[in-house]
Design an enzyme around this catalytic site. Structure first.
Site, PDB file in Angstrom:
ATOM      1  CE  LYS A 114      -4.457   1.047   0.259  1.00  0.00           C
ATOM      2  NZ  LYS A 114      -5.602   0.264  -0.230  1.00  0.00           N
TER       3      LYS A 114
HETATM    4  P1  NAD Z   1     -12.884   7.806  -2.779  1.00  0.00           P
HETATM    5  O1  NAD Z   1     -11.887   8.837  -2.420  1.00  0.00           O
HETATM    6  O2  NAD Z   1     -13.241   7.598  -4.205  1.00  0.00           O
HETATM    7  O3  NAD Z   1     -14.252   8.019  -1.958  1.00  0.00           O
HETATM    8  C1  NAD Z   1     -14.316   8.141  -0.570  1.00  0.00           C
HETATM    9  C2  NAD Z   1     -15.731   8.619  -0.234  1.00  0.00           C
HETATM   10  O4  NAD Z   1     -15.919   8.607   1.187  1.00  0.00           O
HETATM   11  C3  NAD Z   1     -16.028  10.055  -0.679  1.00  0.00           C
HETATM   12  O5  NAD Z   1     -17.355  10.125  -1.131  1.00  0.00           O
HETATM   13  C4  NAD Z   1     -15.852  10.858   0.603  1.00  0.00           C
HETATM   14  O6  NAD Z   1     -16.587  12.085   0.575  1.00  0.00           O
HETATM   15  C5  NAD Z   1     -16.434   9.885   1.590  1.00  0.00           C
HETATM   16  N1  NAD Z   1     -16.045  10.093   2.983  1.00  0.00           N
HETATM   17  C6  NAD Z   1     -14.827  10.333   3.511  1.00  0.00           C
HETATM   18  N2  NAD Z   1     -14.911  10.458   4.840  1.00  0.00           N
HETATM   19  C7  NAD Z   1     -16.193  10.272   5.158  1.00  0.00           C
HETATM   20  C8  NAD Z   1     -16.912  10.275   6.375  1.00  0.00           C
HETATM   21  N3  NAD Z   1     -16.294  10.474   7.536  1.00  0.00           N
HETATM   22  N4  NAD Z   1     -18.252  10.047   6.347  1.00  0.00           N
HETATM   23  C9  NAD Z   1     -18.888   9.830   5.171  1.00  0.00           C
HETATM   24  N5  NAD Z   1     -18.259   9.824   3.990  1.00  0.00           N
HETATM   25  C10 NAD Z   1     -16.926  10.038   3.987  1.00  0.00           C
HETATM   26  O7  NAD Z   1     -12.306   6.428  -2.172  1.00  0.00           O
HETATM   27  P2  NAD Z   1     -12.699   4.943  -2.581  1.00  0.00           P
HETATM   28  O8  NAD Z   1     -11.730   4.459  -3.599  1.00  0.00           O
HETATM   29  O9  NAD Z   1     -14.159   4.855  -2.835  1.00  0.00           O
HETATM   30  O10 NAD Z   1     -12.324   4.167  -1.242  1.00  0.00           O
HETATM   31  C11 NAD Z   1     -13.234   4.074  -0.153  1.00  0.00           C
HETATM   32  C12 NAD Z   1     -12.794   2.931   0.738  1.00  0.00           C
HETATM   33  O11 NAD Z   1     -12.797   1.699  -0.025  1.00  0.00           O
HETATM   34  C13 NAD Z   1     -11.393   3.045   1.326  1.00  0.00           C
HETATM   35  O12 NAD Z   1     -11.362   2.416   2.585  1.00  0.00           O
HETATM   36  C14 NAD Z   1     -10.547   2.233   0.345  1.00  0.00           C
HETATM   37  O13 NAD Z   1      -9.339   1.780   0.911  1.00  0.00           O
HETATM   38  C15 NAD Z   1     -11.511   1.084   0.071  1.00  0.00           C
HETATM   39  N6  NAD Z   1     -11.257   0.331  -1.152  1.00  0.00           N
HETATM   40  C16 NAD Z   1     -11.201   0.958  -2.365  1.00  0.00           C
HETATM   41  C17 NAD Z   1     -10.991   0.211  -3.500  1.00  0.00           C
HETATM   42  C18 NAD Z   1     -10.988   0.822  -4.878  1.00  0.00           C
HETATM   43  O14 NAD Z   1     -10.926   0.066  -5.863  1.00  0.00           O
HETATM   44  N7  NAD Z   1     -11.089   2.136  -5.022  1.00  0.00           N
HETATM   45  C19 NAD Z   1     -10.798  -1.188  -3.411  1.00  0.00           C
HETATM   46  C20 NAD Z   1     -10.877  -1.803  -2.160  1.00  0.00           C
HETATM   47  C21 NAD Z   1     -11.116  -1.026  -1.040  1.00  0.00           C
END
Ligand code: NAD
Length: 425
Positions: A114
């Protein structure tokens, strides 16, 4: 309008402590001795770098960047790159460890890694973000590579970030190297189906779990925290499956509609305004974290770590939690939820769709041979269902939570790989 968004880590969150506790439970369940715990608790390699940035106004800023390769026994490191103002080395260590378990559980031939840069991308222009990405990639080019460590998008990064990384790495090698990152734009060797693979996988697993609980989709209600790359797609695919999504939130607020949100119209609203807040026909939830306490069948936390913790877990009313985010449930919350009979499908299973299709993208890029969307989706679904059945059966047979079952299966796979490779010298 599309904006890159970021997160504020809850004060109570200590993802590395949670990751270590989960590893300890798996080691105990497997009957392994402490030396295996120690070997797997520590990352194989960590790099911390300074990332100097010339801002558009000519001033210089020095940012902190990290890359952690937790385990490389089963293949190259694999894991996202996160842009967030409060990212820490410990957070990245935990996320890298979870990637190791995720890849092992889904039988994807990678280790876990990561990366993170301490930056709030909302406050920087696109050219500034490009310079940060290129300098970070250049600082780390000696530890990255299609056979070494392969980043992907995470919080605050996207396919554009991956295109800059791929280009910077390729220039340093003197040849185009598509396989060095995944989550690239399609025109640059990305895979069809990658952008929404994590969300699709979350929903495949949610539907399996709802069926196990004998809740039919057309009677099910859901709340989704986070409306970014994962949460937005999860809401959309749940809606497509007939589940009534009654609440969603983002960094700016939470909205509720008892009759169910029209997700397609909500997506248009978010494109225009950059937030779910103010979507017509909905009520604002005054404290956005109260979304986690709604009386719904399914809760999908898809934002950040530690949001379901010792302070609120006792008030969670959802029957089922499917972890779209990495590490949204703390160890303390896990035991409260288990006592209350709430089923938690752990991150390393629930959100593995992204790394599965990243693997498909890497395979396609390395062979320069591209699959159809149908092929990608069918193979993703088959892997997610197989993993669900395996974890669910193991939990039932051994009387474990789904998290301990999933982590034990994964740790066993990694420990066996270690044993077979032996110790050098
Ligand atoms: P992103 O940046 O695209 O979206 C994050 C979202 O969460 C945004 O809408 C933001 O406004 C919201 N957010 C942040 N803090 C918040 C809070 N306290 N309350 C409510 N909403 C909040 O990120 P993402 O890629 O969607 O990742 C989200 C999660 O999924 C992370 O934990 C990431 O590690 C995990 N993840 C992502 C992927 C991927 O393919 N992108 C894969 C596996 C896991």
């Amino acid at each position: 309008m599309t904006t890159l968004q970021t997160h504020i880590l809850p004060v109570s969150a200590d993802p590395l402590a949670d990751a270590h506790t989960q590893l300890r439970s798996a080691i105990d369940e497997l009957g392994y001795d402490d030396s295996i715990f120690e070997m797997l608790a520590l990352p194989r390699r960590e790099v911390a770098v300074s990332v100097p940035l010339r801002r558009d106004d000519g001033s210089i800023e020095i940012l902190r960047g990290f890359r952690v390769q937790h385990n490389l026994s089963r293949g190259p490191g694999k894991g996202g790159l996160r842009y967030s103002p409060d990212v820490t080395l410990d957070e990245v260590r935990a996320l890298a460890m979870w990637m190791t378990w995720k890849c092992a559980l889904l039988d994807v031939p990678y280790g876990g890694a990561k990366g993170g840069v301490r930056i709030d991308p909302r406050n920087y222009s696109t050219p500034e973000l490009e310079r940060v990405t290129r300098r970070y990639t250049s600082e780390l080019s000696h530890v990255l590579g299609p056979d070494t460590d392969i980043p992907a998008p995470d919080i605050g990064t996207d396919e554009k970030t991956m295109a800059w990384m791929m280009d910077t790495y390729s220039v340093s090698q003197g040849r185009t190297t598509l396989g060095v990152v995944t989550g690239k734009p399609i025109a640059l060797g990305g895979s069809v189906g990658r952008a929404d693979a994590t969300s699709r996988g979350v929903v495949h697993i949610a539907l399996c779990a709802l069926e196990t609980l004998q809740i039919t989709t057309d009677h099910a209600t859901a709340a989704v925290q986070g409306f970014g790359k994962v949460g937005r797609g999860a809401a959309r695919f749940l809606w497509d499956a007939g589940v009534k999504v009654v609440a969603v939130s983002d960094l700016y607020g939470a909205i509720f509609c008892g009759g169910g949100l029209h997700i397609e119209a909500l997506e248009e609203h978010v494109e225009r305004t950059g937030t779910v807040v103010g979507f017509s026909g909905t009520d604002a939830i005054e404290c956005k974290d109260d979304l986690l306490l709604l009386a719904v069948d399914l809760l999908v936390p898809a934002a950040v770590e530690g949001v379901i913790n010792g302070m609120n877990a006792g008030q969670v009313k959802a029957k089922l939690i499917v972890e779209g985010a990495n590490g949204p449930t703390t160890t303390e919350a896990d035991s409260i939820l288990a006592d209350n009979g709430t089923i938690v499908v752990p991150d390393i299973l629930a959100n593995a769709g992204g790394v599965i299709v990243s693997y498909f993208e890497w395979v396609q890029a390395n062979q320069s041979y591209w699959w159809t969307l149908q092929e990608v989706d069918d193979r993703l679904k088959a892997r997610m269902y197989a993993a669900w059945n395996r974890v669910h059966m193991h939990a039932r047979t051994r009387g474990l939570t789904l998290r301990t079952a999933a982590t034990s299966l994964a740790v066993h796979t990694v420990a066996e790989a270690h044993k077979l490779r032996g110790l050098y010298p």
